[in-house]
Design a protein around this motif. Structure first.
Motif, PDB file in Angstrom:
ATOM      1  N   THR A   1      -6.060 -47.366 -53.514  1.00 19.32           N
ATOM      2  CA  THR A   1      -5.906 -46.855 -52.150  1.00 19.32           C
ATOM      3  C   THR A   1      -5.331 -47.895 -51.191  1.00 19.32           C
ATOM      4  N   ASN A   2      -4.830 -47.380 -50.066  1.00 20.29           N
ATOM      5  CA  ASN A   2      -4.320 -48.216 -48.958  1.00 20.29           C
ATOM      6  C   ASN A   2      -3.123 -49.079 -49.341  1.00 20.29           C
ATOM      7  N   LEU A   3      -2.227 -48.544 -50.154  1.00 18.08           N
ATOM      8  CA  LEU A   3      -1.031 -49.299 -50.553  1.00 18.08           C
ATOM      9  C   LEU A   3       0.166 -49.071 -49.622  1.00 18.08           C
ATOM     10  N   LYS A   4       0.000 -48.167 -48.662  1.00 19.46           N
ATOM     11  CA  LYS A   4       1.102 -47.914 -47.726  1.00 19.46           C
ATOM     12  C   LYS A   4       1.343 -49.161 -46.880  1.00 19.46           C
ATOM     13  N   GLY A   5       2.610 -49.533 -46.724  1.00 21.16           N
ATOM     14  CA  GLY A   5       2.955 -50.730 -45.943  1.00 21.16           C
ATOM     15  C   GLY A   5       2.622 -50.556 -44.473  1.00 21.16           C
ATOM     16  N   HIS A   6       2.625 -51.644 -43.735  1.00 19.85           N
ATOM     17  CA  HIS A   6       2.367 -51.581 -42.292  1.00 19.85           C
ATOM     18  C   HIS A   6       3.431 -50.734 -41.615  1.00 19.85           C
ATOM     19  N   ARG A   7       3.053 -49.982 -40.595  1.00 24.93           N
ATOM     20  CA  ARG A   7       3.986 -49.054 -39.938  1.00 24.93           C
ATOM     21  C   ARG A   7       5.234 -49.761 -39.404  1.00 24.93           C
ATOM     22  N   ASN A   8       5.146 -51.050 -39.104  1.00 24.89           N
ATOM     23  CA  ASN A   8       6.323 -51.774 -38.596  1.00 24.89           C
ATOM     24  C   ASN A   8       7.356 -52.071 -39.676  1.00 24.89           C
ATOM     25  N   VAL A   9       6.917 -52.196 -40.932  1.00 27.47           N
ATOM     26  CA  VAL A   9       7.862 -52.597 -41.979  1.00 27.47           C
ATOM     27  C   VAL A   9       8.077 -51.543 -43.060  1.00 27.47           C
TER      28      VAL A   9
END
Ligand code: PLP
Length: 361
Positions: free
Chosen positions: A323-331
């Motif tokens: 879980t939580n592998l989505k990158g930061h919203r900025n990148v």
């Protein structure tokens, strides 16, 4: 891994060691025969002082913190330090040097500008913060009150692989996302600080390691609660400290000690990061934007050529228990945060999953 738990690659708050959670669980209603939870204790009680001093002692021993430094247990997150550092240190010359190598260093820079003249000693903005400037590239002002940098850039996935040489200018370092993962010569630093929720404890605690000779020259407008001297004089107990987090940090440090302390952890994290970068470097589907030599061993940022495929990967990974592998919203893209508490097995299984995903896509 305990039943039903996932491999949580969150950038923070992030995984805590299972042993720590289980011990805290076992002690939650009655700590050490005290008849109460650590959450219910007076911070001035004998029982809590034992926990508090024990945590300080363990951190001091594991990090090799020399005489002349004070460990502070503060609140307000690492972000409060962005103000606290200039408020307390900038009066020396009214100037400071900042290296801007990512999001949090930039926030710290913008905050510091309210209090003095800030020189950008280096920036990696020209290449979207995918690298760490070399020592030769640092534009140092010998009159700077301090030199500020962020050791590990949590969002961009880069990490300083050297400690800057700044002569007599004190080093201030945000180590929020890599503290306790590699040995640090504390004597080279004026102030080290870290929000606890990445490698230390739950959110709500900020650890600052402060060279005592630097304090006492705060700007007159410095709020009482943001004055290092207030906190040093009262041993972090000017007001109620984050008691529960300090207790959990003590348990985390016991766990770290059993793994061989910080040198033991350095070997483990090197193996985990090495394994993951190798899979990504050998992949035709995925790539890492961070340049070799500047890559973070804590936050591994990677992506495919297509946003749709990134999204498909994150969805499939989540379904498979990563879980939580989505990158930061900025990148965008993906980010695997593999802090100290992420087990080797979690990274091995993620590597297998990445290989399998590549085969079928
Ligand atoms: C998470 C993080 C911060 C922000 O920490 P807060 O405790 O939320 O204020 C600052 N710097 C770094 C390097 C971080 O990883």
């Amino acid at each position: 891994m305990a039943e039903g738990r996932v491999y949580n690659f969150s950038a923070g708050p992030s995984m805590l060691p299972l042993e720590v959670l289980e011990r805290a669980g076992a002690e939650i209603t009655n700590w050490n025969g005290s008849g109460m939870s650590v959450m219910e204790m007076s911070h001035r009680s004998k029982a809590f002082l034992k926990i508090f001093e024990g945590t300080q002692e363990k951190l001091c021993r594991l990090m090799g913190i020399p005489e002349g430094y004070k460990i502070l247990f503060l609140q307000g997150g690492a972000s409060a330090q962005f103000s606290m550092v200039p408020l307390n240190l900038i009066s020396k010359s009214g100037k400071a040097d900042y290296a801007i190598t990512g999001h949090f260093a930039n926030v710290a820079y913008k905050e510091a500008k309210k209090y003095g003249t800030i020189n950008i000693a280096a920036t990696s903005e020209d290449k979207s913060h995918t690298y760490i400037p070399t020592q030769a590239e640092l534009k140092l002002d010998p009159e700077a009150s301090y030199f500020y940098y962020c050791a590990n850039n949590t969002i961009c996935g880069t990490e300083w692989q050297y400690v800057p040489e700044t002569g007599s200018v004190p080093l201030v370092c945000d180590m929020s996302s890599d503290i306790l993962s590699r040995p640090v010569d504390v004597s080279k630093f004026g102030i080290i600080f870290a929000g606890a929720q990445k490698n230390m404890a739950p959110a709500g605690l900020t650890v600052a390691i402060v060279k005592e000779e630097l304090v006492g020259a705060e700007l007159p407008i410095t709020p009482l609660m943001m004055n290092y001297k207030t906190m040093i004089d009262k041993d972090s107990m000017y007001n109620t400290p984050p008691c529960w987090c300090i207790y959990i940090l003590g348990l985390v440090l016991d766990w770290l000690d059993d793994l061989g302390g910080i040198p033991g952890m350095e070997a483990i994290k090197g193996k985990k990061a090495g394994m993951l970068y190798e899979v990504l470097d050998n992949s035709k589907l995925f790539h890492c934007p961070a340049q070799p030599g500047s890559r973070s061993d804590m936050n591994v940022v990677f992506r495919t050529e297509s946003e749709e495929l990134d999204e498909k990967f994150v969805k499939a990974a989540t379904a498979a228990g990563f879980t939580n592998l989505k990158g930061h919203r900025n990148v965008g893209g993906m980010r695997a945060s593999i802090y100290n508490a992420m087990p080797m097995e979690g990274v091995e299984k993620l590597c297998d999953f990445i290989r399998a995903f590549e085969k079928s896509n």
